[in-house]
Write an enzyme that holds these catalytic residues in place. Structure first.
Site, PDB file in Angstrom:
ATOM      1  N   CYS A 150       0.789  -1.245   0.000  1.00  0.00           N
ATOM      2  CA  CYS A 150       0.000   0.000   0.000  1.00  0.00           C
ATOM      3  C   CYS A 150       0.819   1.291   0.000  1.00  0.00           C
ATOM      4  O   CYS A 150       0.586   2.176  -0.817  1.00  0.00           O
ATOM      5  CB  CYS A 150      -0.950   0.011   1.189  1.00  0.00           C
ATOM      6  SG  CYS A 150      -2.220  -1.238   1.057  1.00  0.00           S
ATOM      7  N   ASP A 208      20.044   4.884   3.542  1.00  0.00           N
ATOM      8  CA  ASP A 208      19.747   4.726   4.959  1.00  0.00           C
ATOM      9  C   ASP A 208      21.035   4.900   5.747  1.00  0.00           C
ATOM     10  O   ASP A 208      22.064   5.309   5.195  1.00  0.00           O
ATOM     11  CB  ASP A 208      19.008   3.420   5.278  1.00  0.00           C
ATOM     12  CG  ASP A 208      19.913   2.201   5.262  1.00  0.00           C
ATOM     13  OD1 ASP A 208      21.136   2.353   4.979  1.00  0.00           O
ATOM     14  OD2 ASP A 208      19.423   1.100   5.527  1.00  0.00           O
ATOM     15  N   ILE A 209      20.977   4.593   7.013  1.00  0.00           N
ATOM     16  CA  ILE A 209      22.101   4.886   7.896  1.00  0.00           C
ATOM     17  C   ILE A 209      23.351   4.107   7.512  1.00  0.00           C
ATOM     18  O   ILE A 209      24.477   4.513   7.804  1.00  0.00           O
ATOM     19  CB  ILE A 209      21.651   4.627   9.358  1.00  0.00           C
ATOM     20  CG1 ILE A 209      22.557   5.337  10.344  1.00  0.00           C
ATOM     21  CG2 ILE A 209      21.560   3.150   9.647  1.00  0.00           C
ATOM     22  CD1 ILE A 209      21.953   5.362  11.752  1.00  0.00           C
TER      23      ILE A 209
END
Lengths: 319, 319
Positions: A150, A208-209
């Protein structure tokens, strides 16, 4: 006349308007169908956020021609309940409000939901189709679209609304030439989103990190599906100045995308429940979408509608 | 199914199709008008290319509901002939087939044509409006659009057709976020084109043999019209890898845009009569437009239609 006033070049786009447009598509699909699809929502925890989401789904469903049945069950019974719902012809779609156990066992629950009733698009086969850029459940007939998760699908619907998908290009290639930074690489949203965008032709910088990965279909989109490559030494400093679109979904309240690195005229979309962009983003962006929740809930109903439309009649597609 | 076949990700777009769509808009405008606008074409040289262009205009006009009158005159008489046509109510539009003298004197001829009959959009007031991003002849009413030069406008119509103009953004800002390289900075096409694109929000790298200039409306499009800045030390090596769109109009037969510098998924448009792009451009571009001539001729008719639509009735707009 002079040119249009230069003040306020950034358009702030609220999810409500986009949701409304999508909803009218869902409504007309529903009319053709001629019956109310039924969604079972399983709540097996005491998490107030989960209950709020359940209430929200209930209201949106009933207001828009869907039946919603809230099933509150003990978490130890949930697996059996799901198996029962999987084979119950009165149930069209299933959603589970996570976390249930808050451990790996939740994934087992997720896998228990039949892929033919999974409105969230999290079944292993659906996830596998998505990563492999396989778009239909019934090749070579290709009449039944595979269900997509979704939130990533909501972002795609937003990009379509903003004309960032170029409909002049062929289906499946409409992001060719776009460079998109996605900040968040979670299994639920960030990574599937990066894959979907790359499968549609974009060059995606997934941040991301741990670092930056490039998702892309290679030169001239010669590859059938995206491939992933580590970009050693890259950070936002490298990604943002070359990205047409910046999509951020970092959960932390204090996280902010550095406005000074964003390219002039970029489209910026926030899917975090926190505000990932500073207010001054409007001084550089062409488009700013501060939140996407309202679109996500309509996408969930759209998935339910699609599931009903996908229902086989006699050819034994279902297990 | 699998994703769409990856072979041939570049769409080659022929001017004929775009011209046809534009022509149908012109046709419906013409029907509303209810009469045949009349174009005078002045031919005062023995240049076979000029005659060919005149023949081409004649055919396209008569085939599409416009009257075309070819006026072959001695070049020494041309200035007087133009003055006469300027005040002749039977003449709606004027085009001169250059070169006439092949010297600065041609510019005097160009300036002799009334701005209210100039289908080529080369009159000083029209050119000045264009560079200043003034879009109408009758502020503040803004009912009569200023006429734009044919070839630059043809390129814009092509970019609109390709959805590179994003209609989700406001009019006058629809190229915000786009980076466009224009190779050619002639007074007739390259420079006005760079200005028009920048006035619509793009960051434009205007390249010629003397170097690169950036045309842009600044951060957040805060400026009302474009400004020009020299980019010292820049060349195609700097411009092409960051450009979404590459537009080339170099007259030399041997000139080729280096494919290796073009960004993946760029849209490439050639407005030279020579082929400025190598065939391998299709392995990198998302869209390739090899020629634009057919669009230019329709734009000329569109300008003629607009000139007639712009005609004042009683308010004394004309000199």
């Amino acid at each position: 006349m002079s040119a249009p006033t230069p003040a306020g070049s950034c358009k702030t786009v609220l999810a409500g308007g986009i949701a409304k447009k999508l909803l009218s598509e869902v409504s007309s699909g529903l009319q053709t169908l001629g019956r109310r699809p039924r969604l079972y929502g399983f709540l097996a925890n005491q998490d107030p956020a989960a209950r709020m989401y359940a209430d929200w789904t209930a209201r949106t469903c009933t207001e828009n021609g869907f039946d919603f049945v809230l099933r509150e069950v003990d978490r130890e019974d949930l697996e059996d309940e799901l198996r029962h719902a999987n084979t119950d012809d009165d149930v069209d779609g299933i959603i589970v409000y996570y976390p249930v156990f808050g451990s790996r066992r939740d994934q087992t629950l997720q896998w228990t939901v039949s892929m033919y009733k999974d409105v969230e698009g999290l079944s292993p086969q659906l996830i596998s189709n998505m990563y492999q850029n396989i778009r239909f459940l019934d090749p070579p007939n290709n009449t039944r679209k595979s269900i997509l998760p979704c939130t990533p699908l909501a972002v795609i619907k937003i990009l379509e609304h903003l004309n960032i998908y170029n409909t002049f290009l062929d289906y499946g290639k409409r992001l060719f030439g776009r460079r998109i930074t996605v900040i968040n690489r979670s299994e639920v949203v960030g990574r599937p989103l990066a894959a979907l965008l790359a499968n549609d032709g974009a060059e995606v910088y997934s941040v991301d990190i741990t670092g930056v990965q490039k998702f892309s279909r290679g030169s001239g989109l010669k590859k059938q599906k995206h491939e992933v490559q580590d970009l050693e030494g890259w950070g936002l400093e490298q990604c943002l100045p070359i990205s047409d679109v910046v999509i951020s979904g970092v959960p932390g309240e204090s996280y902010k995308v550095p406005t000074n690195l964003i390219r002039e005229g970029a489209a910026c979309i926030n899917f975090s429940s926190e505000k990932n962009f500073n207010p001054d983003v409007k001084e550089k962006a062409s488009i700013y979408v501060p939140a996407i929740g309202k679109v996500t809930i309509v996408v969930l109903m759209r998935n339910l509608l699609r599931i009903v439309q996908n229902k086989p009649t006699t050819d034994g597609l279902e297990p």
